[in-house]
Write a protein that holds these residues in place. Structure first.
Motif, PDB file in Angstrom:
ATOM      1  N   ILE A  83       0.977  -1.207  -0.186  1.00  0.00           N
ATOM      2  CA  ILE A  83      -0.064   0.051   0.194  1.00  0.00           C
ATOM      3  C   ILE A  83       0.789   1.204   0.049  1.00  0.00           C
ATOM      4  O   ILE A  83       1.867   1.379   0.591  1.00  0.00           O
ATOM      5  N   PHE A  84       0.445   2.311  -0.574  1.00  0.00           N
ATOM      6  CA  PHE A  84       1.136   3.677  -0.909  1.00  0.00           C
ATOM      7  C   PHE A  84       1.508   4.250   0.785  1.00  0.00           C
ATOM      8  O   PHE A  84       0.389   4.227   1.451  1.00  0.00           O
ATOM      9  N   GLY A 130      -2.502   4.174 -15.038  1.00  0.00           N
ATOM     10  CA  GLY A 130      -2.963   5.491 -14.962  1.00  0.00           C
ATOM     11  C   GLY A 130      -3.250   6.217 -16.482  1.00  0.00           C
ATOM     12  O   GLY A 130      -3.016   5.211 -17.604  1.00  0.00           O
ATOM     13  N   ARG A 147      -0.718  10.631 -14.724  1.00  0.00           N
ATOM     14  CA  ARG A 147      -1.498  10.583 -13.561  1.00  0.00           C
ATOM     15  C   ARG A 147      -1.824   9.030 -13.179  1.00  0.00           C
ATOM     16  O   ARG A 147      -2.847   8.561 -13.617  1.00  0.00           O
ATOM     17  N   ASP A 149      -3.590   6.173 -11.244  1.00  0.00           N
ATOM     18  CA  ASP A 149      -5.022   5.806 -10.556  1.00  0.00           C
ATOM     19  C   ASP A 149      -5.036   5.279  -9.449  1.00  0.00           C
ATOM     20  O   ASP A 149      -3.783   4.825  -8.918  1.00  0.00           O
ATOM     21  N   GLU A 150      -6.150   4.859  -8.773  1.00  0.00           N
ATOM     22  CA  GLU A 150      -6.040   4.336  -7.220  1.00  0.00           C
ATOM     23  C   GLU A 150      -5.673   3.101  -7.417  1.00  0.00           C
ATOM     24  O   GLU A 150      -5.351   2.706  -6.336  1.00  0.00           O
ATOM     25  N   HIS A 151      -5.677   2.358  -8.573  1.00  0.00           N
ATOM     26  CA  HIS A 151      -5.264   0.791  -8.645  1.00  0.00           C
ATOM     27  C   HIS A 151      -3.720   0.720  -8.635  1.00  0.00           C
ATOM     28  O   HIS A 151      -3.434  -0.470  -8.259  1.00  0.00           O
ATOM     29  N   THR A 153      -0.048   0.562  -7.474  1.00  0.00           N
ATOM     30  CA  THR A 153       0.616  -0.053  -6.183  1.00  0.00           C
ATOM     31  C   THR A 153       1.820   0.941  -5.987  1.00  0.00           C
ATOM     32  O   THR A 153       2.274   1.467  -7.008  1.00  0.00           O
ATOM     33  N   LYS A 182      -3.471  12.937  -2.496  1.00  0.00           N
ATOM     34  CA  LYS A 182      -3.416  11.668  -3.060  1.00  0.00           C
ATOM     35  C   LYS A 182      -3.176  11.571  -4.653  1.00  0.00           C
ATOM     36  O   LYS A 182      -3.145  10.221  -5.106  1.00  0.00           O
ATOM     37  N   GLU A 183      -2.652  12.489  -5.026  1.00  0.00           N
ATOM     38  CA  GLU A 183      -2.217  12.669  -6.453  1.00  0.00           C
ATOM     39  C   GLU A 183      -0.703  12.152  -6.588  1.00  0.00           C
ATOM     40  O   GLU A 183      -0.144  12.589  -5.869  1.00  0.00           O
ATOM     41  N   ARG A 184      -0.447  11.187  -7.475  1.00  0.00           N
ATOM     42  CA  ARG A 184       0.908  10.864  -7.784  1.00  0.00           C
ATOM     43  C   ARG A 184       1.036  10.723  -9.030  1.00  0.00           C
ATOM     44  O   ARG A 184       0.393  10.252 -10.160  1.00  0.00           O
TER      45      ARG A 184
END
Length: 447
Positions: A83-84, A130, A147, A149-151, A153, A182-184
């Motif tokens: 998890i991030f 992303g 960018r 996405d939430e999926h 890792t 939460k942006e990576r």
């Protein structure tokens, strides 16, 4: 008595401590039917990992001892679902920024302005983890912005960061990073001519690719992979080579992109295993697609498919229900090469404007790379030598792909090989999941 494999779950006696079968991970069970003397073996695989238990005993008219053994093929990488931790990621990016020239931190609002607030009109494509946007900085520099996405890792993000340490003409350059809430976000150099996929799938664009440009792309990809496998001070396997991940610059030179799936191996002969198989059907090597095993030769297979696609302008389709492991393009190309009619393989858009000797050499090298057994595939250093010198004779002939199985049922659930000796039955179960299971059933007399 006979054995049937069906994709259902059945009740088993779980009274002994030796049974370690977790419901969420999948269960292998055996049920006896006293009335008909049938033995039913039921496999319910987990989508994420191999089964974990030692043995199951079932009491009935016949006593069975079933021992499950996971095939030992490489090491399972257990960090891929980590998890991030934003603080850890920020610290990691900062360290890389301090040691890698040309890698810098971008302000989030600078990224927002460059992409018109992530406008749909700015989308260049959708990656595995992303969305990629086209952006323009105030100084006019064009950039590509991924960018995540939430999926995605932490492993996906970390894998992409490896690009900051790599410097090669045939790899995309990673320019910087941005973490905001939460942006990576990762920032890359912009490739003016987009991806190779556009020229393969859109026939009107395919006319731009004459043979000299296609050969230039093939040799450029070769040099990029040699660097990844040998010249970057580490053994890096990309694991997702396909036309979509090959970008073309203003001069139509190829750049290998999208390193979210890339992994570092301990040596050029090492192999590892993952439960998280990524990639695209038609480009994944058989050992990776079926068992999750990856090594440098996994990239070699994908490279071979890429070369055949570049030569032919065709896609490679896998016929799963017929036991296909390499694809229709590989089978067709092998027959055309064997019958000395490679002109039938060449993209019609090329007409007769190509070098026959170069086409022949590229096709044979591609077929050697696309062998089913990794041991039969050359290393990328050997591929480079074979492509760059017409005086070097190719060391071997590519083996014929395994014949398809016609008229069979859907093989995605499971396929089995069964042998019987005396009172012992050995069954090998393989499936499309990244696992291979052996089951031994020992038949004892009724007590």
């Amino acid at each position: 008595m006979f054995i049937r494999l069906i994709p259902l779950i059945s009740l088993v006696d779980n009274s002994t401590n030796s049974r370690r079968a977790k419901a969420e991970e999948g269960v292998l069970s055996v049920v006896t039917d006293n009335s008909s003397s049938h033995i039913r073996s039921v496999l319910k695989p987990s989508p994420a990992r191999a089964l974990e238990f030692s043995e199951i005993k079932v009491q009935g008219a016949t006593e069975l001892c079933i021992v499950e053994e996971k095939t030992s093929v490489g090491k399972v990488n257990m960090q891929e679902q980590k998890i991030f931790n934003i603080e850890e990621l920020t610290e990691l990016c900062t360290r890389i920024e301090e040691t890698c020239v040309g890698f810098a931190k971008f302000n989030f609002f600078q990224i927002v302005d460059a992409t018109d607030n992530f406008s749909e009109r700015r989308i260049l494509g959708l990656g595995g983890f992303g969305t990629v946007y086209k952006g323009q900085l105030p100084n006019g520099l064009m950039i590509a912005i991924k960018r995540l996405d939430e999926h995605a890792t932490v492993f996906d993000f970390d894998s992409e960061l490896q690009l900051a340490k790599l410097q090669h003409a045939n790899l995309t350059r990673l320019l910087g990073w941005c973490i905001h809430g939460k942006e990576r976000i990762l920032v890359y150099e912009f490739m003016q001519n987009g991806s190779l996929d556009h020229y393969i799938s859109e026939r009107t664009k395919g006319q731009v690719l004459d043979w000299s440009k296609r050969f230039k792309i093939i040799t450029g990809l070769t040099e990029g992979l040699v660097y990844l496998h040998k010249g970057s001070m580490s053994c890096l396997v990309h694991r997702d080579l396909k036309p979509h991940n090959i970008l073309l610059d203003y001069n139509m030179s190829p750049k290998i992109a999208d390193f979210g799936s890339a992994r570092t191996l301990s040596s050029d002969v090492a192999e590892e295993r993952t439960s998280r198989v990524v990639g695209t059907s038609g480009y994944k090597a058989p050992e990776y697609a079926s068992q999750g095993v990856y090594l440098l030769k996994t990239d070699v297979f994908s490279f071979g498919i890429l070369v055949l696609v570049i030569i032919s302008g065709r896609k490679n389709t896998i016929l799963n229900k017929q036991g296909d492991t390499v694809g229709d393009l590989v089978r067709d190309a092998w027959h055309m090469w064997k019958d000395q009619r490679l002109h039938d393989l060449v993209d019609p858009l090329l007409g007769d404007r190509y070098e026959v000797a170069e086409i022949t050499r590229c096709a044979q090298v591609a077929l050697l790379c696309a062998q089913e057994d990794p041991a039969d595939r050359p290393a990328m250093t050997d591929v480079a030598a074979m492509l760059n010198s017409e005086n070097i004779s190719l060391p071997m002939e590519p083996k014929q792909p395994t014949a398809l199985i016609h008229g069979c049922a859907d093989r995605d659930t499971a396929s089995t090989y069964m042998s019987q000796s005396g009172r012992t039955i050995d069954i090998t179960i393989t499936s499309s999941a990244p696992m291979s299971t052996r089951v031994r059933i020992i038949l004892d007399p009724e007590v």
